[in-house]
Write an enzyme that holds these catalytic residues in place. Structure first.
Site, PDB file in Angstrom:
ATOM      1  N   SER A  44       0.806  -1.222   0.000  1.00  0.00           N
ATOM      2  CA  SER A  44       0.000   0.000   0.000  1.00  0.00           C
ATOM      3  C   SER A  44       0.840   1.272   0.000  1.00  0.00           C
ATOM      4  O   SER A  44       0.591   2.196   0.746  1.00  0.00           O
ATOM      5  CB  SER A  44      -0.911  -0.001   1.243  1.00  0.00           C
ATOM      6  OG  SER A  44      -1.958   0.922   1.083  1.00  0.00           O
ATOM      7  N   CYS A  48       1.977   6.420  -7.257  1.00  0.00           N
ATOM      8  CA  CYS A  48       1.959   7.591  -8.120  1.00  0.00           C
ATOM      9  C   CYS A  48       2.774   8.738  -7.557  1.00  0.00           C
ATOM     10  O   CYS A  48       2.984   9.755  -8.222  1.00  0.00           O
ATOM     11  CB  CYS A  48       0.518   8.048  -8.351  1.00  0.00           C
ATOM     12  SG  CYS A  48      -0.527   6.746  -9.020  1.00  0.00           S
ATOM     13  N   PRO A 284     -14.715 -18.708 -10.967  1.00  0.00           N
ATOM     14  CA  PRO A 284     -15.481 -17.732 -10.169  1.00  0.00           C
ATOM     15  C   PRO A 284     -14.952 -17.544  -8.744  1.00  0.00           C
ATOM     16  O   PRO A 284     -15.339 -16.578  -8.093  1.00  0.00           O
ATOM     17  CB  PRO A 284     -16.902 -18.301 -10.170  1.00  0.00           C
ATOM     18  CG  PRO A 284     -16.787 -19.715 -10.611  1.00  0.00           C
ATOM     19  CD  PRO A 284     -15.545 -19.830 -11.439  1.00  0.00           C
ATOM     20  N   ILE A 286     -11.850 -17.025  -8.198  1.00  0.00           N
ATOM     21  CA  ILE A 286     -10.631 -16.232  -8.353  1.00  0.00           C
ATOM     22  C   ILE A 286     -10.978 -14.917  -9.037  1.00  0.00           C
ATOM     23  O   ILE A 286     -11.616 -14.900 -10.093  1.00  0.00           O
ATOM     24  CB  ILE A 286      -9.568 -16.994  -9.180  1.00  0.00           C
ATOM     25  CG1 ILE A 286      -9.266 -18.359  -8.536  1.00  0.00           C
ATOM     26  CG2 ILE A 286      -8.291 -16.154  -9.297  1.00  0.00           C
ATOM     27  CD1 ILE A 286      -8.235 -19.187  -9.292  1.00  0.00           C
ATOM     28  N   ALA A 288      -9.584 -10.966 -10.360  1.00  0.00           N
ATOM     29  CA  ALA A 288      -8.385 -10.243 -10.786  1.00  0.00           C
ATOM     30  C   ALA A 288      -8.705  -8.756 -10.861  1.00  0.00           C
ATOM     31  O   ALA A 288      -9.755  -8.368 -11.380  1.00  0.00           O
ATOM     32  CB  ALA A 288      -7.891 -10.749 -12.135  1.00  0.00           C
ATOM     33  N   GLY A 290      -6.715  -4.569 -10.972  1.00  0.00           N
ATOM     34  CA  GLY A 290      -5.504  -3.771 -11.141  1.00  0.00           C
ATOM     35  C   GLY A 290      -4.910  -3.888 -12.537  1.00  0.00           C
ATOM     36  O   GLY A 290      -5.591  -4.244 -13.498  1.00  0.00           O
ATOM     37  N   ASP A 291      -3.637  -3.595 -12.640  1.00  0.00           N
ATOM     38  CA  ASP A 291      -2.988  -3.474 -13.944  1.00  0.00           C
ATOM     39  C   ASP A 291      -2.973  -4.779 -14.739  1.00  0.00           C
ATOM     40  O   ASP A 291      -2.808  -4.756 -15.963  1.00  0.00           O
ATOM     41  CB  ASP A 291      -1.535  -3.004 -13.772  1.00  0.00           C
ATOM     42  CG  ASP A 291      -1.449  -1.564 -13.288  1.00  0.00           C
ATOM     43  OD1 ASP A 291      -2.499  -0.929 -13.095  1.00  0.00           O
ATOM     44  OD2 ASP A 291      -0.319  -1.083 -13.088  1.00  0.00           O
ATOM     45  N   TYR A 435     -20.164  28.561 -11.543  1.00  0.00           N
ATOM     46  CA  TYR A 435     -19.464  29.675 -12.155  1.00  0.00           C
ATOM     47  C   TYR A 435     -19.362  30.849 -11.190  1.00  0.00           C
ATOM     48  O   TYR A 435     -20.342  31.287 -10.604  1.00  0.00           O
ATOM     49  CB  TYR A 435     -20.179  30.126 -13.433  1.00  0.00           C
ATOM     50  CG  TYR A 435     -19.824  31.533 -13.852  1.00  0.00           C
ATOM     51  CD1 TYR A 435     -18.486  31.870 -14.065  1.00  0.00           C
ATOM     52  CD2 TYR A 435     -20.775  32.522 -13.982  1.00  0.00           C
ATOM     53  CE1 TYR A 435     -18.134  33.166 -14.406  1.00  0.00           C
ATOM     54  CE2 TYR A 435     -20.432  33.818 -14.329  1.00  0.00           C
ATOM     55  CZ  TYR A 435     -19.114  34.137 -14.531  1.00  0.00           C
ATOM     56  OH  TYR A 435     -18.758  35.412 -14.849  1.00  0.00           O
ATOM     57  N   LYS A 443     -20.129  30.506 -19.921  1.00  0.00           N
ATOM     58  CA  LYS A 443     -20.033  29.452 -20.941  1.00  0.00           C
ATOM     59  C   LYS A 443     -18.658  28.832 -20.779  1.00  0.00           C
ATOM     60  O   LYS A 443     -17.649  29.365 -21.235  1.00  0.00           O
ATOM     61  CB  LYS A 443     -20.248  30.019 -22.346  1.00  0.00           C
ATOM     62  CG  LYS A 443     -21.702  30.426 -22.606  1.00  0.00           C
ATOM     63  CD  LYS A 443     -21.892  30.986 -24.019  1.00  0.00           C
ATOM     64  CE  LYS A 443     -23.311  31.512 -24.220  1.00  0.00           C
ATOM     65  NZ  LYS A 443     -23.309  32.896 -24.755  1.00  0.00           N
TER      66      LYS A 443
END
Lengths: 563, 563
Positions: A44, A48, A284, A286, A288, A290-291, A435, A443
């Site tokens: 964990s 990034c 079913p 198992i 998966a 993530g990457d 806004y 706009k």
């Protein structure tokens, strides 16, 4: 499951998807035995954030440890086992073979439910020298430590970053901030290959403005090493060489699917582990995430890999709940929404680019607008270019890209949200956004892009793509002569200089000077960003011209590289 | 319409809605005669920028002139007539009676299509002295000039702003930046009455931190004037008096509907001009847009006034097209999305608050989360509080409010976009938002709020509203004793001090110390912001407790004012 034997959930991989799965599973099921296996020493951690620690924007290494094994044990009663690598799955006996990396001891762990979150591994070119101590990828804390140690060394002056994707660009930014003379090498003829070329161009410009040497359309063909097994020079495909003290490889990742393949789990067409709407694999029991897993991709409806943290975290949470309770919502489609900051310019995108749409065989149209992030009269407004890609028949939004200063993330998030609802550009034109002068415009750029797309669908306006062919067209630049002198439309002479060149008629004079134009010729109008071109195109169209407005005007056109 | 007599479109009001209508009408129809009537000297000025010119954040007055009459004439061939006030409509003869304000001359102008964009006027209390030279509203450039002249006068030291809505708060901010000792008076017991009280509290706190004197729950009952007809003192309903050099009234606006009423056009239940989906009034040749018109409001589906610039601009554009061509898309629902910055704190909202939902008779539930605007490990993260209001049965999003630092506008825009699609909290939990450490989190505040709402709908978690009644409940604070000492849950003693007080069990000890709690008692858990409370609530629920998690934890609870 009976009272004496609790449900056992084994999770392979302890970072984004795996950690999310484990904690959600615990919250849903206090009684389950939850075993979190991680081959590396850390779980964990802030994937990034790694580049920013190298650059010392994140000064403390500990900040990157979002949750330590001790924390997860204490708060969630997880059986966290670091340096434990899953090496095979015995699906029949529902057990996982695990190697303890410190001792090489092999143990078998039984599971009722198994969640695979093995991530992906950096792709390394098969070149002599690639295993040198100063040729590194940036994927985990140990990579970070090694790169940072080299950067911290006062002898280190030069760096080469290979690959101009997100990690490569973030690393370049941080290395420059640390004072290294940096070269960025990219195989494609542009940075950020997921973006359309002209949308990536401002990022390239910003990199070069920071005196990074940018080598596009080239790849690394060799490393020269010294007697200490250090790479001292990188050779590129054009034969040029770059002296360097550090090489960071960021040329992409390959999903870690060996475990799944060996276990006979189905692999999808994009090379990730095939999943259903609950992130279950072809077995079913198992899951998966993530990457390494595949997701349903909104713009095409097809399943594909999306190696991003957001879907990994959400899919992990979902799989953790499903494994722990047998129930969950289905996994929503993902749009591939992402953002990167590179010095003072940011680029964000969602869905497909025009180029990607073509590669996927998806019929796509696009409009490009250039606008400020907030009311122009309020100080500090920053420009952004926003490109909206959509299905021409239905108006369904297929993707968007934004590049510029502040606020590109907000616009892409708004469009990505509309895409989550299979929204059309027409629906997008009606979103009611907040806004006030410091935040936006009445706009908004999102509206302006959606208005333009609706105009195109409704036949009110035809756009010429920024890289469109102007040959043989009557091209009218409706800016003032002074503006044109400052920033001429690249590649075309003026009519005053050459026959068939650009005719200059400022928009405010167009109605009076319309007789100077030939209504029988296909006509293109252009201005700075497309706003005056829109007005001019409407005037000419109502006078019987077949006319198109150059999308994004000269600003975007002049970012296009023509061969 | 025939070739000799072009379509004539007359537009009453030349600011946001009117100017948008006129320019779109021109773009759609080169041949129409388009007459833009404006009773004031300026058209198309930056309404929302006025406070910032007083505060000199926008130094140049000219910056506020988005489009001058000359510009509109030149570029759009609009017949712009300033200082022309429409005084009546002769629907039978399809003509408008117009007074030229400089000469009081009356003229009649024929129309084929008439677009009413008369805006709204500031409400002025009927009090002696309200017409003094230094009691001003802030609605147009002439107001701005007069207020700024007083502020620029070195003798001016004190100001009173009446009304703590958007304009009042922006004006307070700017007056303080100009060095005035400022008092803010508001009839309601909170600032920003459109927000739920605890969501408005951080704005009040920020105002007081800037040494503004905040007088809530009071109204102005009198003005004391001197011999020069200058107000010198303001008297409030509690009998207190405030010496002042300037009074700015910002207690709301009333729609300018006299023209429409006199013409027999239908007026809606909220007092605005009734419109259909194409912004046509009960007379199909007459449109109404902007602050005087009614819109379909997303959360309720009912028509109501929404005095905001965004809808005005979009509705004007749409009405301009419809008037010019007979065709347009229908006007989308509006959500009432808005944002205001007050010094270092911003508040944004969309749809209805919990309080407004109740007033509208809409059944609503809510969750409140406290989270950072981007990854906590990346420097500079700012806290925001995000409250999501939804229908408990369907999960349909009814509104959201965000208050805090950077990024509140982005989250509200994302939620407003989901509302445009009648989205549910479950759909919102799946939006794929851009993430990189400087921009967001893999689990964004939007996701966290949507997850919490889904948990509540699914019975996974029950939330106690931040202003909920804790009497007779077993209240467990799961923070550490040190944290509790720093920021105790207001209004309740600790169990160690008083019977029935708060029981302190840090979440990490809860499983081992669960025997200290009585499972037969209705139980509330609380932490700092609700995250640990969520974990604790799940533990206790699985042990048979009837338990609710205090939404937003002590942070939000301690903003609630109990009588």
């Amino acid at each position: 499951m009976n009272a004496t034997k609790p449900l056992t959930i084994v999770i392979v991989g302890g970072v984004a998807g795996g950690a999310s799965a484990a904690t959600r599973a615990r919250r849903m099921n206090e009684n389950a035995e939850i075993i979190l296996l991680e081959k590396d020493p850390d779980v964990s951690f802030a994937n990034c954030g790694l580049p920013y620690h190298i650059g010392e924007e994140i000064p403390k290494r500990d900040s990157l440890l979002v949750a330590t094994p001790e924390f997860l044990r204490r708060r969630f009663r997880l059986d966290v086992r670091t340096r434990h690598e899953a090496v095979s799955i015995d699906r029949e006996k529902k057990r996982v073979e695990v190697r303890r990396n410190e001792t090489s001891e092999i143990i078998w762990i039984d599971y009722d439910k198994l969640i695979l979150a093995p991530g992906a591994s950096p792709i390394r070119p098969k070149l002599d020298g690639v295993d040198a101590d100063n040729v590194l990828s940036l994927r985990n804390l140990s990579d970070t430590d090694r790169i940072k140690a080299i950067v911290d060394n006062q002898q280190t002056k030069n760096a080469v970053v290979v690959g101009a994707g997100y990690i490569g660009l973030e690393t370049v930014e941080q290395l420059v901030q640390r004072g290294l003379q940096t070269t960025l090498v990219e195989l494609q003829p542009q940075v950020l290959p997921l973006l359309d070329p002209e949308m990536a161009e401002p990022i390239a410009g910003e990199i070069e403005a920071k005196e990074v040497s940018l080598c596009l359309g080239r790849r690394v063909t060799g490393f020269t090493t010294d007697k200490n097994n250090q790479v001292t020079e990188v050779t590129l495909s054009d034969g040029s060489t770059i002296a360097t003290d550090l090489v960071v490889m960021g040329i992409g990742v390959q999903p870690n699917i060996k475990l799944a393949v060996d276990a006979g789990l189905e692999i999808g067409v994009t090379g990730g582990i095939a999943t259903n709407d609950f992130m279950q694999t072809s077995d079913p029991d198992i899951y998966a995430v993530g990457d390494a897993a595949e997701y349903r991709f909104g713009p095409t409806g097809n399943r594909m890999r999306v190696a991003l943290a957001g879907p990994a975290n959400r899919a992990g949470r979902l799989a953790g709940q499903h494994a722990a309770t047998g129930n969950s919502d289905p996994m929503p489609t993902v749009q591939g929404t992402s953002v990167v900051r590179v010095f003072g310019v940011s680029a964000a995108m969602t869905g497909v680019s025009r180029v990607t749409a073509k590669r996927f065989g998806v019929d796509a149209a696009s409009v490009t607008i250039v606008a400020k992030n907030h009311a122009g009269y309020y100080p500090g407004a920053q420009m952004m270019t926003l490109k909206l890609v959509y299905q021409p028949e239905t108006g369904k939004i297929l993707g968007a890209q934004a590049v510029g200063g502040a606020g590109v993330d907000k616009r892409i998030d708004v469009i990505a949200t509309a895409m989550q609802f299979d929204g059309t550009v027409r629906q997008l034109s009606g979103v009611d956004l907040s806004y006030a002068p410091p935040f936006g415009s009445a706009k908004d750029p999102v509206h302006m892009a959606a208005f333009a797309a609706c105009n195109q669908i409704d036949g009110i306006e035809t756009f010429c793509d920024s890289d469109g062919d102007l040959a043989g067209k009557q091209v009218v630049d409706v800016r003032t002569p002074a503006e044109i002198e400052r920033a001429p439309l690249a590649g075309l002479p003026l009519a005053s200089e050459s026959e068939g060149g650009i005719i200059v008629i400022p928009v405010d004079e167009l109605r009076d000077r319309i007789g100077e134009l030939d209504p029988s010729l296909p006509t293109i109008v252009s201005c700075a960003v497309g706003v005056r071109g829109h007005i001019a195109a409407r005037i000419l169209k109502q006078h019987g011209f077949t006319v198109a407005n150059l999308s994004g005007g000269a600003t975007v056109r002049n970012r296009v590289k023509f061969d």
